[in-house]
Structures are given as C-alpha cells and as structure tokens.
Design a protein around this motif. Structure first.
Motif, PDB file in Angstrom:
ATOM      1  N   PRO A 121       0.849  -1.196   0.000  1.00  0.00           N
ATOM      2  CA  PRO A 121       0.000   0.000   0.000  1.00  0.00           C
ATOM      3  C   PRO A 121       0.887   1.249   0.000  1.00  0.00           C
ATOM      4  N   THR A 122       0.599   2.173  -0.886  1.00  0.00           N
ATOM      5  CA  THR A 122       1.472   3.325  -1.079  1.00  0.00           C
ATOM      6  C   THR A 122       0.665   4.624  -1.124  1.00  0.00           C
ATOM      7  N   VAL A 123       1.243   5.679  -0.581  1.00  0.00           N
ATOM      8  CA  VAL A 123       0.720   7.023  -0.787  1.00  0.00           C
ATOM      9  C   VAL A 123       1.848   7.825  -1.424  1.00  0.00           C
ATOM     10  N   LEU A 124       1.519   8.573  -2.483  1.00  0.00           N
ATOM     11  CA  LEU A 124       2.541   9.403  -3.114  1.00  0.00           C
ATOM     12  C   LEU A 124       2.377  10.833  -2.630  1.00  0.00           C
ATOM     13  N   VAL A 125       3.444  11.373  -2.040  1.00  0.00           N
ATOM     14  CA  VAL A 125       3.409  12.751  -1.551  1.00  0.00           C
ATOM     15  C   VAL A 125       4.235  13.621  -2.486  1.00  0.00           C
ATOM     16  N   PRO A 151      -3.321   7.088  -3.673  1.00  0.00           N
ATOM     17  CA  PRO A 151      -3.640   8.476  -3.336  1.00  0.00           C
ATOM     18  C   PRO A 151      -2.420   9.372  -3.575  1.00  0.00           C
ATOM     19  N   VAL A 152      -2.674  10.581  -4.063  1.00  0.00           N
ATOM     20  CA  VAL A 152      -1.585  11.542  -4.288  1.00  0.00           C
ATOM     21  C   VAL A 152      -1.878  12.802  -3.474  1.00  0.00           C
ATOM     22  N   THR A 163       0.094  18.233   5.707  1.00  0.00           N
ATOM     23  CA  THR A 163       0.328  17.098   6.602  1.00  0.00           C
ATOM     24  C   THR A 163      -0.996  16.437   7.000  1.00  0.00           C
ATOM     25  N   ARG A 164      -1.991  17.297   7.272  1.00  0.00           N
ATOM     26  CA  ARG A 164      -3.334  16.827   7.644  1.00  0.00           C
ATOM     27  C   ARG A 164      -3.905  15.908   6.539  1.00  0.00           C
ATOM     28  N   ALA A 169      -5.160  10.591   4.118  1.00  0.00           N
ATOM     29  CA  ALA A 169      -5.045   9.718   2.945  1.00  0.00           C
ATOM     30  C   ALA A 169      -4.464   8.355   3.287  1.00  0.00           C
ATOM     31  N   LEU A 170      -3.790   8.278   4.449  1.00  0.00           N
ATOM     32  CA  LEU A 170      -3.094   7.027   4.793  1.00  0.00           C
ATOM     33  C   LEU A 170      -3.980   5.785   4.765  1.00  0.00           C
ATOM     34  N   PRO A 171      -5.212   5.843   5.360  1.00  0.00           N
ATOM     35  CA  PRO A 171      -6.038   4.627   5.327  1.00  0.00           C
ATOM     36  C   PRO A 171      -6.453   4.226   3.911  1.00  0.00           C
TER      37      PRO A 171
END
Lengths: 647, 144
Positions: A121-125, A151-152, A163-164, A169-171
């Motif tokens: 599982p990945t989030v792109l920041v 999620p981006v 940051t919020r 988006a993490l879940p």
C-alpha cells in the motif's frame, strides 16, 4: 549524522509507515511534521545516514513512522538502497509513503514504478509544491492518482502544509495498479530504461510546465557559485565569511567574553572559595589582576572595542605555609581540592576550557555550516573543488567531511560514510586526522598566529595545504582501489530557514557536547593523576631529547605534546601559554615549529576511537603509527630549515 | 569467463586458453610467456611491474574513438547547447544505472549548463554534475 535508532521504538509491533524517496526531497522535514521528532535536515543529498524511527498517533491510531536514507533506485548496489530494501522486507505489512520533489516528477515516478513491484500500500506525496508553483509547473493530481492507483497528496513540508491531508489519505493507501514491466528485465539498467519510457508517457498526461522567463536571482546565484571564474570568487567570499565569523568573532569576541569575563573572573574564584570552604587545609591562593577586553573584529588586526574591565581575582595557584605538616585527612582534602580546582582541575581547566573556549567557537562554526548547508552551496563547492581533489584520489563529494572537519574532526570522520568507496573514506579520514585543524584548535592556533609574523602564518597555511596534497596523493597512489565517479545532483539554491538552521545547530552541538565534555573531564583527570604520580616528569625526560634536540624547543613544551596525545587543542593551549605573556618562553621560530607539529598530531583521543569504530582498530593504529612520527618529522624539518636559513 | 588477449605484434585477439606454447615445456606453470596462435610471437601476458611503483608513477593512456558525423562527446558541447544523448559510453553498468536514475539515458534531451570546472547538464528538472572524464565518454547528438 542522525541520532542512533532507539531500540525500544522498534520492539513494539503494529502499524508501520515507512518514508521512502529520492535524496533531498524533504523526507526528514515531513518526518518531523508527522512525529514531532527532529532529525538533521539539510540541502545536501545523503544527510540521513541512519534509519530513524518514532511513534506517532494519527486519529487515535498508534503508528510507527520510519525515516530512510534517500535513494534513487532500489538496486542492490548502494548501501542506502539495501538498507531500505531490508527494512521493507522486515516490515512486510508496512505502508509506504513515497515522498517526491514535485518539480522532479520524472525521477520520483521512476522510483514509484520500482516500488510498485513490491505490491505494498502506497501514498505518493508531492512535496515542495510551492517551488513547483514558483516555477510555473502544474501537476494533475487526480489524473496521476487514477493512473497509478494510489492516493496523491501535495505538501509544503517546511510550512507544515498538507500534513493533515496526508494523514487522512493514509487509510486509503493501496498497492499501485497493474504491472508496469511486461517482463523481468535483463538487468537494472535495462529495467530502468523501460520504466523511464513509461514515466514519460505518464508525465505527458499529468504534468505541464510553462517556460520560465528570466532566471531569478536565486537561480543566477546558483550558476555563479559553480562558474569557473565567479565560482572561485564566491568560494573566497564564503571562506572569508566563515573565517570572520568563526575565527575572529567566535574565537575572539565570544571567547574573551566567556573565558575571561565569565569563567576566570567569576566562576573560577567562586568555585575555589566554595571548595576551600568544604575542604579546608592551610593554604592561600594567589591573586592576579585579569584584564578583560571585548571587541568586535573588523579585520584580523583592527577591532572595535566595546568593554574593557579589570578585576583582581584569586587563581588556582596557591602557596602552603612551609612549617606545617598536613594530617592525612588534610592531604586527602588537598588531593580532592587539586582535582577540582587545581591547575589541572576539573572545574578550573576541563569545564572552563570545554564551555568557555570550545563551546563558542564550535557554536559559531556549526551555525555557519548549517546556513551554508541549507542554502545548497556545498554541492556547488564540490563541483569547484572536484578537479583539485582528484589529485588526492578523492572526488568533490569529499568536500563536505573536509569542511565539517574544521568544526570537529571526530564528527567529520563519522560523515565520511557518505563517500562511496573504502579508498575515499580512508584517505579522507587520514587527512582529517592529520592536517585539518578542528575549530577548538583553530581558535587557539589563530591566537598563536597573532604572535607570528604574517609570513609565518602564510607559511603555516601553505605547509598544511602542501601536506594535505602530498599525503593525499601518496595515500591514493599506494592504497589499492578505485575512486568513485563524480556524479552529483546539484540542488537548487534555497534561502535557509532560521528555524531549521537553529534546530540543526542545536542538534549538532548536543551531539558534540555529549561526546566531548566527558572526554575533557576524563582527559584532565588522567593528566592530573599523571602529574601527581610523577609520570609526567618521567615521560617528559624520555621525550626531552626529541623535543629539545630535534625540534629545538624548550623542555617544558614536552608537556604540551604529551597533552597533545589526549587532545591536540589542549596541547595547543599549552603552547599558547608559553608563547604569549609578559616573558614568552618561545621565539617566533619556535612557535612556528610547535604549531606545525601540534597541528599535524591526531586531533584527539575521541577521533582515534571514531576511526577505530568506522574503519577498524588496525587502520586506526596504522594511522596513529604514521601520524605521530610524521608530525615530528615535519616539525623537525621546519626547525632545521629555519635555523639553516637564519645562519 | 574467458579472458581475451591481444597480440602486441599482429593485433590478433585470442582466448587465453589457446596460449600454451608447447606441451611438456619444462618451465610449466612458472612461465609467464604466452604465444599468439596466429603469428607465433611470444610475449609476456602482463607487464610485470612492482604494483605500488606502478600505482605511484603509472599513467593510463587516453584513447580517442572515431565518431560518426554530428555526434560528439558531451565534453565538446558549448554552454547552453541542447543535445540528445546517443549512448552513455564505457561498459560500466553501475555508472549507467547511476546516470539513468537521474534521468540521463539514451534519447534523453539535455541542456549543457557549463563545462568547467565540472560538466553540468540539465536533464529535465534535474541539474547533474559529472566528472569531465565521464563527460568525455557520453556521446550526444546536437539539436538545432
């Protein structure tokens, strides 16, 4: 450069989030935003050398957040990538937050496609969204998220924006969609070329950049700083600024204020009186009138005086009445008295030295260093010096440890880890131990230099540079192995953030004080015992022929070299005492000889330990075995040359 | 992996296995000579020098390849010129990969920022500094 990982943080299993990304994209700042724990942040690729982990609470869920070194790809070759790989393998339920520089989506996406093979599982920041906007670029986050299937989130980490949204988006994090590579590539290079082709397709759909108009001042400064001609001027100005702030202001003004004004005039007399009250034995302390002059330096010889004050205070030296013999208890008390406030006393020598002389110099140095580091100047400096460093079998990247060595050689020895081959690490470690004076020592040496003629000072600097090149060249020729290739990303020039600079200076100082003060105290205590047991005189007598015969120095200076084994700046202080004052023991010629010899000594015991830790005990002994005879050899050569020229 | 040798006399390239000059030679393994199977010239496989002396005074020879029209080493570009990368040169896989992760691959379009003191190119949004020695091996095609 980071604080070591805390064992208790890793013990507790649970939800784990790992920050992964290219170097210098702001992972460490984001890490701080997520966890409120500070790690060293800088504008030089490769600052996070160790993995740092901290706990954080997102919407009531306890999460472990791990910061990793910056990586450009997941290949096995580099140490950093291997560390990250192993970490991801260990935490197989971890969520990956891939941090990207929004302006440099191409390289970030290359890494994204590599990470996609891991099916996590990945989030792109997309960090540094403000700098992207500044440059007139735009990224279609929704479309990007659709293509990648993750999620981006856009953030501006230094201002804590986004940051919020990231935590929210993490879940929603999920493994990237589809398989990106049709077949297992033959090797990494082929695989990366195929991925770059796909990245270009994605970029065409999601990324647009308007042509920049005239380059901004920051961009132009960045160009000038690595221009073959203007860059040299830039380098000279930068070095002069460092010299003025650290050498003149830190080592002059601040040291005067703290050492004379605070310690010798206030703290030491109070400590002596307090100890005398607790541990009485018959003696009377001598008094001395200590002048204090605090001034702001304008040039090495001109200064603007602010305060001058003279106070009559008591000093550690004392006299005992000749006719009274002390009882046993009084003798014990005298021993303790001397241990605390005697001439080699913990308070009067170790603490006053560590806090009043070393601390202000090191603080100003780390402050300047942090500003230069955050502005992105060091990469450009690396470009400027690359060709010259080639002579020594190093490449431009070694400039960072070398400059840091002017602050603290021990700390710099640790940062040689950023160099790629063992050969480079050994050469840099060797040069640091041999010829780069640390800031504590620099302060004392600068004071000594005042007693020399300008020609003598120039000769000293020239000799050091010559020794660095000669020894570097020889080591690089004799030590088998390769110098790594110089391929370095040039980060954009940035305005350093005050908060970041202060935090970083504080973190470095904290490390320095924790490492150094115990060594000061222990070193002084050992010295005290040696003196008490009479070893000092024995060793001095053995070493005397070398010092008086070969170096042509008075016998008292033997002590300075003896102390120099403990800390070479301690040794320099001894020479300073002998060189300056009402009736100096040393002639300018002798000062020069002593300065050269003590500069070439290994800086301190801590440095020896650090070399042993980083490169192995055998390497440390070999270096010591080379450095000490070499220092005496060069010192003696200077002595005989000087005498030969005089006659 | 087979090791290839070049005959210094006739330039014939051959595998090291073919070099035994004569079976039953009394010198056996202690003979350092190899024989070219083409011209029968015998020569020392390695120029035996004392290794540290060699490292101290030895110099590597530079070689200049002949290039097709319009293709130049990166080193020969002028400031501000744009070019397309043709090949990364050399056979150093780890270097190729290092360059690739910064976006410097064949087909990539670059702008030269400066040549001295180190070669700096702009690849996309990345500014990348490379050693002049590497820049000499990267081949590019000038864009109008």
């Amino acid at each position: 450069m980071n604080r070591a990982q805390r064992a208790d943080d890793t013990a507790n299993p649970g939800k784990v989030t790992v920050l992964v990304g290219n170097p210098n994209v702001g992972k460490s700042v984001l890490f701080k935003n997520l966890t409120d724990r500070y790690v060293t942040v800088s504008n030089f690729p490769g600052t996070t050398v160790e993995i740092v982990e901290a706990r954080a609470s997102f919407d009531g869920h306890e999460v472990a957040v791990i910061d990793t070194p910056g990586i450009n790809d997941l290949s096995q070759r580099s140490d950093d990538a291997r560390v990250t790989r192993e970490l991801l393998a260990k935490h197989d339920d971890a969520t990956i937050i891939q941090v990207a520089d929004a302006r440099n989506l191409r390289r970030a996406l290359l890494l994204t496609l590599q990470l996609a093979d891991l099916k996590r599982p990945t989030v792109l920041v997309l960090n540094m969204a403000d700098e992207l906007e500044e440059r007139g670029g735009q990224i279609d986050c929704a479309r990007l998220s659709e293509i990648l299937g993750v999620p981006v989130v856009m953030t501006v980490a230094p201002r804590n924006q986004g940051t919020r949204q990231l935590i929210e988006a993490l879940p929603r994090a999920q493994p990237p969609s589809g398989s990106w590579l049709a077949a297992e590539p033959v090797n990494e290079y082929v695989g990366n070329r195929a991925r770059l082709g796909q990245v270009n397709d994605i970029l065409a759909e999601t990324y647009s950049m308007s042509q920049p108009e005239s380059p901004s001042l920051k961009v132009r400064l960045g160009f000038w700083a690595m221009h073959p001609v203007k860059g040299v001027g830039f380098l000279a100005v930068a070095l002069l600024a460092v010299f003025w702030i650290v050498g003149l202001f830190g080592a002059g003004t601040l040291v005067d204020l703290l050492e004379t004004g605070v310690f010798r005039q206030q703290v030491a007399p109070i400590a002596i009186q307090a100890v005398d009250a607790v541990l009485p034995f018959p003696h009377t302390h001598e008094t001395e009138s200590i002048p204090l002059g605090v001034s702001v330096p304008l040039s090495p010889v001109h200064e603007l005086g602010i305060v001058t004050a003279q106070r009559e205070v008591i000093v550690p030296a004392y006299q005992e009445p000749a006719d009274i013999s002390l009882s046993l208890r009084q003798q014990v008390w005298r021993f303790l008295h001397d241990l605390l406030v005697g001439e080699f006393g913990t308070i009067t020598m170790a603490l006053s030295y560590a806090l009043a002389i070393v601390l202000p110099i090191v603080t100003t140095f780390f402050l300047v260093f942090s500003i230069l580091e955050d502005s992105g100047y060091f990469s450009r400096m690396a470009i400027m010096v690359n060709r010259v460093f080639r002579i020594m079998g190093l490449n431009g990247k070694a400039v960072l440890p070398m400059i840091l060595g002017l602050g603290c050689d021990t700390m710099a020895t640790m940062t040689t880890r950023i160099l790629e081959t063992r050969k480079e690490r050994i050469i840099t470690t060797m040069l640091l131990a041999l010829a780069i004076p640390c800031s504590a020592q620099l302060g004392v040496l600068l004071a000594l230099m005042a007693a020399l003629s300008p020609a003598g000072a120039i000769f000293w600097i020239g000799l050091l540079v010559a020794v660095i090149f000669a020894v570097g060249w020889l080591t690089s020729r004799l030590f088998p192995g390769q110098t790594s290739e110089f391929i370095l990303e040039v980060p954009p020039m940035r305005r350093p953030h005050v908060k970041n600079v202060v935090a970083k200076t504080y973190a470095r100082l904290n490390w320095y004080l924790k490492e150094v003060i115990p060594i000061f105290v222990i070193g002084t205590a050992i010295l005290f015992l040696l003196e008490r047991l009479g070893f000092l005189t024995v060793i001095a007598r053995v070493g005397e022929p070398l010092v008086t015969g070969w170096l042509g120095l008075p016998a008292e200076i033997t002590n300075a070299f003896l102390v120099g084994f403990m800390r070479r700046d301690f040794g320099a202080v001894y020479i300073l005492d002998a060189a300056i004052g009402a009736d100096p023991v040393l002639s300018p010629h002798q000062i020069l000889v002593a300065m050269v010899t003590i500069t070439l000594f290994m800086p301190c015991f801590a440095n020896f330990l650090m070399i042993a830790k980083e490169q192995g005990v055998r390497v440390a002994w070999r270096m010591a075995g080379f450095i000490f005879p070499f220092a005496f050899l060069v010192g003696g050569a200077v002595n005989h040359l000087g005498e030969w020229l005089n006659t | 992996m087979a090791e290839y040798l070049n005959c210094p006399l006739c330039g014939f390239e051959f595998e090291k296995l073919d070099t035994l000059c004569a079976h039953g030679c009394p010198l056996g393994g202690s003979c350092n000579f190899v024989r070219c199977p083409s011209c029968q010239y015998e020569f020392l496989e390695h120029q035996r020098k004392v290794s540290w002396l060699h490292r101290l005074f030895g110099r590597e020879e530079a070689q200049k390849p002949r290039l097709p029209e319009g293709i130049v080493p990166l080193r020969d570009l002028k400031r501000g010129e744009q070019a397309r990368v043709i090949c990364l040169g050399g056979d150093n896989g780890s270097r190729h990969n290092t360059l690739a992760v910064f976006g410097l691959v064949p087909e990539a379009e670059i702008t030269l920022v400066q040549q001295l003191p180190a070669c700096v190119v702009q690849v996309g949004e990345t500014e990348l500094a490379v050693d002049p020695a590497i820049a000499r091996e990267i081949l590019v095609e000038r864009l109008a």
